[in-house]
Design an enzyme around this catalytic site. Sequence first.
Site, PDB file in Angstrom:
ATOM      1  N   GLY A  69      -4.608   6.663   0.441  1.00 22.92           N
ATOM      2  CA  GLY A  69      -4.293   7.808  -0.404  1.00 22.92           C
ATOM      3  C   GLY A  69      -3.424   7.383  -1.579  1.00 22.92           C
ATOM      4  N   GLY A  70      -2.126   7.658  -1.471  1.00 23.56           N
ATOM      5  CA  GLY A  70      -1.193   7.435  -2.573  1.00 23.56           C
ATOM      6  C   GLY A  70      -1.296   6.064  -3.225  1.00 23.56           C
ATOM      7  N   GLY A  80       0.708  10.125   4.016  1.00 27.52           N
ATOM      8  CA  GLY A  80       1.673  10.474   2.968  1.00 27.52           C
ATOM      9  C   GLY A  80       3.118  10.473   3.424  1.00 27.52           C
ATOM     10  CD  GLU A 121      -7.314   9.197   6.474  1.00 25.23           C
ATOM     11  OE1 GLU A 121      -6.998   8.352   5.635  1.00 25.23           O
ATOM     12  OE2 GLU A 121      -7.502  10.388   6.188  1.00 25.23           O
ATOM     13  CG  HIS A 154      -8.425  14.061   4.221  1.00 23.51           C
ATOM     14  ND1 HIS A 154      -7.195  14.675   4.317  1.00 23.51           N
ATOM     15  CD2 HIS A 154      -8.175  12.767   3.901  1.00 23.51           C
ATOM     16  CE1 HIS A 154      -6.247  13.787   4.055  1.00 23.51           C
ATOM     17  NE2 HIS A 154      -6.815  12.618   3.798  1.00 23.51           N
ATOM     18  CB  SER A 208       1.724   5.437   5.393  1.00 20.55           C
ATOM     19  OG  SER A 208       2.149   6.763   5.159  1.00 20.55           O
ATOM     20  CD  GLU A 250      -4.182  15.615   2.412  1.00 24.63           C
ATOM     21  OE1 GLU A 250      -4.952  15.546   1.437  1.00 24.63           O
ATOM     22  OE2 GLU A 250      -3.315  14.749   2.651  1.00 24.63           O
ATOM     23  CG  ASN A 254      -8.435  10.986  -0.384  1.00 27.88           C
ATOM     24  OD1 ASN A 254      -8.817  11.639  -1.359  1.00 27.88           O
ATOM     25  ND2 ASN A 254      -7.938  11.545   0.712  1.00 27.88           N
ATOM     26  CD1 TRP A 255      -7.449   7.573  -6.202  1.00 23.95           C
ATOM     27  CD2 TRP A 255      -8.054   8.276  -8.240  1.00 23.95           C
ATOM     28  NE1 TRP A 255      -7.487   6.472  -7.027  1.00 23.95           N
ATOM     29  CE2 TRP A 255      -7.855   6.880  -8.289  1.00 23.95           C
ATOM     30  CE3 TRP A 255      -8.448   8.931  -9.404  1.00 23.95           C
ATOM     31  CZ2 TRP A 255      -8.027   6.129  -9.453  1.00 23.95           C
ATOM     32  CZ3 TRP A 255      -8.629   8.191 -10.574  1.00 23.95           C
ATOM     33  CH2 TRP A 255      -8.414   6.807 -10.584  1.00 23.95           C
ATOM     34  CE  LYS A 256      -4.123  11.985   0.159  1.00 22.50           C
ATOM     35  NZ  LYS A 256      -3.257  12.344   1.245  1.00 22.50           N
TER      36      LYS A 256
HETATM   37  C1  PEP Z   1      -5.308   9.893   3.009  1.00 26.89           C
HETATM   38  O1  PEP Z   1      -4.977  10.986   2.564  1.00 26.89           O
HETATM   39  O2  PEP Z   1      -6.482   9.698   3.316  1.00 26.89           O
HETATM   40  C2  PEP Z   1      -4.267   8.883   3.159  1.00 26.89           C
HETATM   41  C3  PEP Z   1      -4.517   7.884   3.944  1.00 26.89           C
HETATM   42  O3  PEP Z   1      -3.100   9.072   2.434  1.00 26.89           O
HETATM   43  P1  PEP Z   1      -1.848   8.045   2.304  1.00 26.89           P
HETATM   44  O4  PEP Z   1      -2.413   6.652   2.176  1.00 26.89           O
HETATM   45  O5  PEP Z   1      -1.142   8.489   1.076  1.00 26.89           O
HETATM   46  O6  PEP Z   1      -1.056   8.192   3.550  1.00 26.89           O
END
Ligand code: PEP
Length: 250
Positions: free
Chosen positions: A233-234, A173, A167, A97, A212, A99, A10-12
Site C-alpha cells: 500500500g503506502g 497501514g 493481508e 480488500h 506494512s 477496506e 495498491n495506491w488506494k
Molecule cells: C494494502 O492496503 O493492501 C496494504 C498492504 O497497505 P500498507 O502496505 O500501507 O499496509
Amino acid sequence: MNPRPLVAGNWKMNGLKAAFAELSAIRDAVSQFPKENVDFAICPPATLVSAAADMTRGTRLKIGGQDCHTKISGAHTGDISAAMLADAGAAYVILGHSERRADHHESDALVRAKAEAAIRAGLVAVVCVGETKDQRVAGDTLKVVEAQVDGSLPPGATADNLVIAYEPVWAIGTGLTPTAADVAEVHAFIRAQLKRLVPDAADGVRILYGGSVKPANAAELMAVANVNGALIGGASLKCDDFIRIAAAYK
Ligand code: PEP
C-alpha cells in the site's frame, strides 16, 4: 518450481495526474530490474487506469484496478465493470480488500462473484483475505482465512488468473507486521487449502503477503516459504520504496 513472484502496489484513493511522474519512474526502474522472472503491477485509482495503461503498455509494469462490479454493464451508477478495466488496459484487479469488505460490507460471496467477472474479462483476480486484530488475539486467524478463501475463490481459478493476498487487517497501514513464523503458518495453510480446492492449480497460484511491507522488512517477509510476492500500500506510492522492496527478489 516456485511460482513467479509478483510485486504489486495498491495506491488506494491516492493519486492525481501528477502521480504519473512517480508511475513513469516505477515503469523505468522496473524495466531495469535485473531478474527476468518477477512480475510487477501498480493498481492506481480508477481515474488513472486508462492513462496509466497507455503509459506502461509493452513494459514490465502492468496496471490493475482496485475493485470491479459483478456485471459487465448496466444500471449501476458509479460502478466499474471488469470488462471496462480490461478495455482500459488493466491486467489485474484487487478484490475483497479489507477496506472494501469493511467500508462497503463486501461478503465472501460478493468477492467470489467479482472474481468470476474479473476472470471472464481476462483479468487476474487478486483476492485479499486476512484476519482482524481481535480475530488473531482470539486464536481464530486460520479459521477466518479458511472461510474467506473458501467463500471467495472463484470457479475456474488457475495459476494464471488467480492471486491470493494474505493481508492481516491489523497490519495494513499500521507499521505492524506478523512475525515471519506467523506469515509462514498462514501461507502454508492457504497453500494446503488450495491443494484441496484447486489441486491442479494450487502449486502455481501466487500467495502474496500484504500489510506494512517496507524496504526494511521486505527481504525477511519475501523469504518466507509460500510467500510469492507482496501487495504494497503506502510504500508503493514512492518509486524508491517500491523498488527497494522489489529488491528482495534480486
Ligand atoms: C494494502 O492496503 O493492501 C496494504 C498492504 O497497505 P500498507 O502496505 O500501507 O499496509
